[in-house]
Design a protein around this motif. Structure first.
Motif, PDB file in Angstrom:
ATOM      1  N   GLU A   1       2.291   7.229 -11.420  1.00  0.00           N
ATOM      2  CA  GLU A   1       2.772   5.887 -11.744  1.00  0.00           C
ATOM      3  C   GLU A   1       2.076   4.836 -10.873  1.00  0.00           C
ATOM      4  OE1 GLU A   1       4.980   4.724 -13.942  1.00  0.00           O
ATOM      5  OE2 GLU A   1       5.696   6.606 -14.814  1.00  0.00           O
ATOM      6  N   VAL A   2       1.961   5.119  -9.602  1.00  0.00           N
ATOM      7  CA  VAL A   2       1.302   4.166  -8.703  1.00  0.00           C
ATOM      8  C   VAL A   2      -0.179   4.063  -9.035  1.00  0.00           C
ATOM      9  CG1 VAL A   2       0.645   3.732  -6.303  1.00  0.00           C
ATOM     10  CG2 VAL A   2       2.975   4.470  -6.853  1.00  0.00           C
TER      11      VAL A   2
ATOM     12  N   LEU B   1       0.861  -1.179   0.000  1.00  0.00           N
ATOM     13  CA  LEU B   1       0.000   0.000   0.000  1.00  0.00           C
ATOM     14  C   LEU B   1       0.899   1.230   0.000  1.00  0.00           C
ATOM     15  CD1 LEU B   1      -2.663   1.659   0.501  1.00  0.00           C
ATOM     16  CD2 LEU B   1      -2.219   1.320   2.956  1.00  0.00           C
ATOM     17  N   TYR B   2       0.744   2.101  -0.988  1.00  0.00           N
ATOM     18  CA  TYR B   2       1.450   3.377  -1.020  1.00  0.00           C
ATOM     19  C   TYR B   2       0.529   4.449  -0.425  1.00  0.00           C
ATOM     20  CZ  TYR B   2       4.660   1.050  -4.230  1.00  0.00           C
ATOM     21  OH  TYR B   2       5.565   0.181  -4.791  1.00  0.00           O
TER      22      TYR B   2
ATOM     23  N   GLU C   1       3.548  18.345  -9.420  1.00  0.00           N
ATOM     24  CA  GLU C   1       4.102  17.549 -10.518  1.00  0.00           C
ATOM     25  C   GLU C   1       3.589  16.102 -10.466  1.00  0.00           C
ATOM     26  OE1 GLU C   1       6.659  14.879 -12.579  1.00  0.00           O
ATOM     27  OE2 GLU C   1       6.697  15.059 -10.400  1.00  0.00           O
ATOM     28  N   ALA C   2       3.638  15.437  -9.311  1.00  0.00           N
ATOM     29  CA  ALA C   2       2.922  14.182  -9.026  1.00  0.00           C
ATOM     30  C   ALA C   2       3.287  13.008  -9.924  1.00  0.00           C
ATOM     31  CB  ALA C   2       1.405  14.419  -9.092  1.00  0.00           C
ATOM     32  N   ARG C   3       4.474  13.009 -10.519  1.00  0.00           N
ATOM     33  CA  ARG C   3       4.813  11.937 -11.453  1.00  0.00           C
ATOM     34  C   ARG C   3       4.786  10.555 -10.798  1.00  0.00           C
ATOM     35  NH1 ARG C   3       9.523   9.570 -12.216  1.00  0.00           N
ATOM     36  NH2 ARG C   3      10.589  11.172 -11.001  1.00  0.00           N
TER      37      ARG C   3
ATOM     38  N   ALA D   1       8.986   4.161  -5.745  1.00  0.00           N
ATOM     39  CA  ALA D   1       7.869   3.383  -6.275  1.00  0.00           C
ATOM     40  C   ALA D   1       8.012   3.112  -7.762  1.00  0.00           C
ATOM     41  CB  ALA D   1       6.555   4.126  -6.003  1.00  0.00           C
ATOM     42  N   GLU D   2       8.518   4.084  -8.507  1.00  0.00           N
ATOM     43  CA  GLU D   2       8.621   3.914  -9.960  1.00  0.00           C
ATOM     44  C   GLU D   2       9.535   2.742 -10.302  1.00  0.00           C
ATOM     45  OE1 GLU D   2       9.276   6.706 -13.918  1.00  0.00           O
ATOM     46  OE2 GLU D   2       9.851   7.444 -11.935  1.00  0.00           O
ATOM     47  N   ALA D   3      10.697   2.662  -9.631  1.00  0.00           N
ATOM     48  CA  ALA D   3      11.617   1.559  -9.900  1.00  0.00           C
ATOM     49  C   ALA D   3      11.014   0.232  -9.483  1.00  0.00           C
ATOM     50  CB  ALA D   3      12.937   1.811  -9.161  1.00  0.00           C
ATOM     51  N   GLU D   4      10.312   0.221  -8.351  1.00  0.00           N
ATOM     52  CA  GLU D   4       9.706  -1.024  -7.875  1.00  0.00           C
ATOM     53  C   GLU D   4       8.610  -1.509  -8.833  1.00  0.00           C
ATOM     54  OE1 GLU D   4       8.593  -2.566  -3.576  1.00  0.00           O
ATOM     55  OE2 GLU D   4       7.191  -1.039  -4.273  1.00  0.00           O
ATOM     56  N   LEU D   5       7.787  -0.589  -9.302  1.00  0.00           N
ATOM     57  CA  LEU D   5       6.728  -0.983 -10.228  1.00  0.00           C
ATOM     58  C   LEU D   5       7.321  -1.489 -11.536  1.00  0.00           C
ATOM     59  CD1 LEU D   5       4.243   1.948  -9.596  1.00  0.00           C
ATOM     60  CD2 LEU D   5       3.933  -0.436  -8.931  1.00  0.00           C
ATOM     61  N   ALA D   6       8.377  -0.847 -11.998  1.00  0.00           N
ATOM     62  CA  ALA D   6       9.035  -1.311 -13.231  1.00  0.00           C
ATOM     63  C   ALA D   6       9.610  -2.713 -13.041  1.00  0.00           C
ATOM     64  CB  ALA D   6      10.135  -0.333 -13.623  1.00  0.00           C
ATOM     65  N   ALA D   7      10.193  -2.977 -11.880  1.00  0.00           N
ATOM     66  CA  ALA D   7      10.746  -4.294 -11.614  1.00  0.00           C
ATOM     67  C   ALA D   7       9.658  -5.343 -11.577  1.00  0.00           C
ATOM     68  CB  ALA D   7      11.533  -4.281 -10.309  1.00  0.00           C
ATOM     69  N   ASP D   8       8.513  -5.000 -10.957  1.00  0.00           N
ATOM     70  CA  ASP D   8       7.410  -5.935 -10.902  1.00  0.00           C
ATOM     71  C   ASP D   8       6.883  -6.234 -12.300  1.00  0.00           C
ATOM     72  OD1 ASP D   8       7.580  -6.053  -8.189  1.00  0.00           O
ATOM     73  OD2 ASP D   8       5.964  -4.617  -7.812  1.00  0.00           O
ATOM     74  N   ALA D   9       6.807  -5.202 -13.146  1.00  0.00           N
ATOM     75  CA  ALA D   9       6.294  -5.408 -14.508  1.00  0.00           C
ATOM     76  C   ALA D   9       7.242  -6.274 -15.335  1.00  0.00           C
ATOM     77  CB  ALA D   9       6.108  -4.062 -15.188  1.00  0.00           C
ATOM     78  N   ALA D  10       8.549  -6.187 -15.051  1.00  0.00           N
ATOM     79  CA  ALA D  10       9.532  -6.967 -15.815  1.00  0.00           C
ATOM     80  C   ALA D  10       9.647  -8.411 -15.339  1.00  0.00           C
ATOM     81  CB  ALA D  10      10.894  -6.284 -15.715  1.00  0.00           C
TER      82      ALA D  10
END
Length: 356
Positions: free
Chosen positions: A80-81, A58-59, A74-76, A345-354
């Motif tokens: 992503e989350v 949970l974020y 900016e909320a980038r 979070a961005e790196a973690e989500l990318a890792a999960d997607a890969a």
């Protein structure tokens, strides 16, 4: 939560379905505009807390009100989350239900408006001690001008209106920053936010309004009124500093700043100590709101690999707050600065997607 407290009182009596959320956070010749300097333009905002149990996460975005009026978030990373979250939780709050239909609700409206006025037509100069009224009068002249109607309103309603005008004059605003970003992301995905609210029901809204109209001015009302004047007279630079710290993502500054809990508790007790609230079991609201939100979190994390939610940063950080409660339920808590050292979070989500 001071604003939230006032909203709660109004919602309980007037809205019949209103939601209390995420607040009321200083004589004429003595009043000066505060030298508040607020940031503007595009700002990053704070990072998110990572709350996990097993491989489900949970974020949580810690929110702040008020915020700089002219900032753009900016909320980038939050976007992503939101693009990946299986569920988006609404912030903690209260939902008030009645059995009144639409037309009956319209019939109740005149009574509700009367309940915003002091009982028996009393004016603020009749209710407030002379020194407090002198402070109010000077601030009213500065921020509200010749508004004579406000003198007949209940003190808590009057002082909240003054507080909001003071925020505007000092480059601050309540709302309009975080909510639109979340709403846009949900709309793009065809999703709706999941309620986490404590649901309360008033079976007798007409009787509740009638009871509230009889409520007299109490010591708790005076304490809330005084504390709110203190903020307007002396505390606006600190309010602006908190708003700036959130906007630029300065978590250390937010941790170090006092949250103004005394004023929050004074204004909350001004409502919960009324006979109207006690007779209807509308007490211990803070604890019940938290438990409702925690139950929603347990369900969300159990069912979804990625969840997202928002909670006031003050409510997150206080010693008996939401992060402490989550830790007590066995969740692993990582602060934004701790988590960002691992890539965020961005790196973690990318890792999960890969991952296969």
């Amino acid at each position: 939560m001071s604003a939230r407290t006032v909203t709660l009182a109004l919602g309980l009596l007037f809205a019949g379905g209103a939601q209390a959320q995420e607040g009321i956070a200083d004589a004429a010749a003595l009043v000066v505009d505060m030298d508040t300097v607020v940031v503007s333009g595009v700002q990053p905002g704070p990072g998110m807390w990572r709350v996990s149990k097993g491989d489900h996460v949970l974020y949580i975005l810690g929110t702040q009100s008020p915020l700089p009026r002219d900032m753009q978030w900016e909320a980038r990373e939050v976007r992503e989350v939101l693009a990946e979250a299986g569920i988006v939780l609404n912030p903690p709050g209260v939902s008030i239900r009645t059995d009144a239909g639409f037309f009956r609700g319209l019939a109740l409206a005149p009574s509700a408006l009367k309940a915003m006025k002091s009982p028996e037509g009393a004016t603020l100069d009749e209710l407030l001690p002379a020194d407090v009224y002198a402070r109010w009068s000077g601030l009213k002249q500065r921020y509200l001008g010749r508004d004579r109607g406000v003198e007949k309103k209940r003190p808590l309603i009057a002082v909240y209106g003054l507080y909001r005008e003071a925020l505007k004059r000092n480059g601050l605003r309540e709302g309009g920053v975080v909510g639109p970003v979340i709403a846009e992301a949900l709309k793009a995905r065809g999703m709706k936010a999941t309620p986490t609210l404590l649901e309360l029901k008033i079976d007798d809204p007409r009787s509740a309004i009638a009871d509230f109209r009889k409520e007299e001015f109490k010591p708790q009302d005076l304490e809330c009124f005084r504390d709110t004047l203190d903020i307007i007279e002396h505390g606006l630079p600190q309010v602006a500093a908190r708003a700036n710290a959130w906007a630029v993502g300065d978590l250390d500054a937010l941790r170090a700043m006092p949250a103004g809990r005394r004023q929050v508790e004074a204004c909350l007790s001004a409502w919960t100590e009324t006979d109207t609230a006690r007779k209807r079991g509308l007490t211990d609201i803070d604890a019940r709101v938290m438990e409702s939100w925690l139950a929603a979190v347990d369900k969300a994390v159990a069912e979804h690999p990625v969840s997202f939610g928002t909670v006031s940063v003050d409510d997150l950080l206080r010693a008996d707050g939401y992060l402490a409660a989550l830790a007590g339920r066995g969740y692993r808590i990582q602060a934004p600065d701790e988590f960002e050292e691992e890539g965020g979070a961005e790196a973690e989500l990318a890792a999960d997607a890969a991952s296969p």
